[in-house]
Design an enzyme around this catalytic site. Sequence first.
Site, PDB file in Angstrom:
ATOM      1  N   ARG A  97       0.836  -1.197   0.000  1.00  0.00           N
ATOM      2  CA  ARG A  97       0.000   0.000   0.000  1.00  0.00           C
ATOM      3  C   ARG A  97       0.876   1.254   0.000  1.00  0.00           C
ATOM      4  O   ARG A  97       0.582   2.235  -0.695  1.00  0.00           O
ATOM      5  CB  ARG A  97      -0.929   0.001   1.208  1.00  0.00           C
ATOM      6  N   CYS A 138      -1.469   6.457   8.639  1.00  0.00           N
ATOM      7  CA  CYS A 138      -1.722   5.163   7.993  1.00  0.00           C
ATOM      8  C   CYS A 138      -2.719   5.420   6.880  1.00  0.00           C
ATOM      9  O   CYS A 138      -2.654   6.443   6.216  1.00  0.00           O
ATOM     10  CB  CYS A 138      -2.218   4.134   9.010  1.00  0.00           C
TER      11      CYS A 138
END
Length: 284
Positions: free
Chosen positions: A184, A241
């Site tokens: 990611r 995040c």
Amino acid sequence: MPYTTLISANDLARHYQDPAWVVIDCRHDLTNPAAGAEAYAGGHIPGARFASLDTDLSDKSPGSNGKFRGRHPLPQPTAFVETLRRWGVNHSSQVIAYDEHGGMFAARLWWMLRWVGHQAVAVLDGGLPTWLARGLPLSKDVVTPVRGNVEPHSSLVATVNVDDVLANLNTPTRIVIDARAPDRFRGENETLDPVGGHIPGAKNRFFKDNLTTDGRFKSADELRSDFSALLISPEASIVQCGSGATACHNLLAMEIAGLSGAALYPGSWSEWCADPGRPVARGE
């Protein structure tokens, strides 16, 4: 002395029936928002309340400027305190958060209690798998708590907003640490990140790197060594995040390591990438 970072399954087993303790189930699945409540209904630590990441630990309404604030923006502190009272949290309560994902979501509740000034909160180390491995009980009973009296106090944590992070690109004084999985971070996973990549200059510290192979946190010394290789200082760090949830795992790990003072960027990548005018980096 209160538990303020982690608690073992054995220690929780001695106290979970204590009326001064409040246990909260934080299980969740980012790809199936109903999974946490379904898991709770199937069996939880006796007396535990259920916390929904989507509704109890977030407020998805736009900001005062009408703009998107990310997938899991923080609620107003007063609204969160009201949720705590509904769960029966008092000013003197020892709160324990758990999940079955190594603390991936329980750490968000840990951080949020500290955000409203409640220090006596800890995460069950190893989560529900460790509880079950010790042969400890589950229940399907849903408790109806007596309303608590917890009050907000001075925050024990720091936050930054998207403007702070943008300004840091122009005058870099802080290191941005991204807790997402490496694929990611590199921009290779479109399931959770339709716009892939990371904030320019950010460093990747996957939250699972805080754990041993049995799903418990590494020792304070190991964590201190790991994070010291990334940091200028804790106070000069911004932790983020995908949506401000698993970043709290890194903040918990840093607290265990004695590296307090890093700031959470609650909007995180989901807020950052929503504006195509903000720069994006890809790859390592």
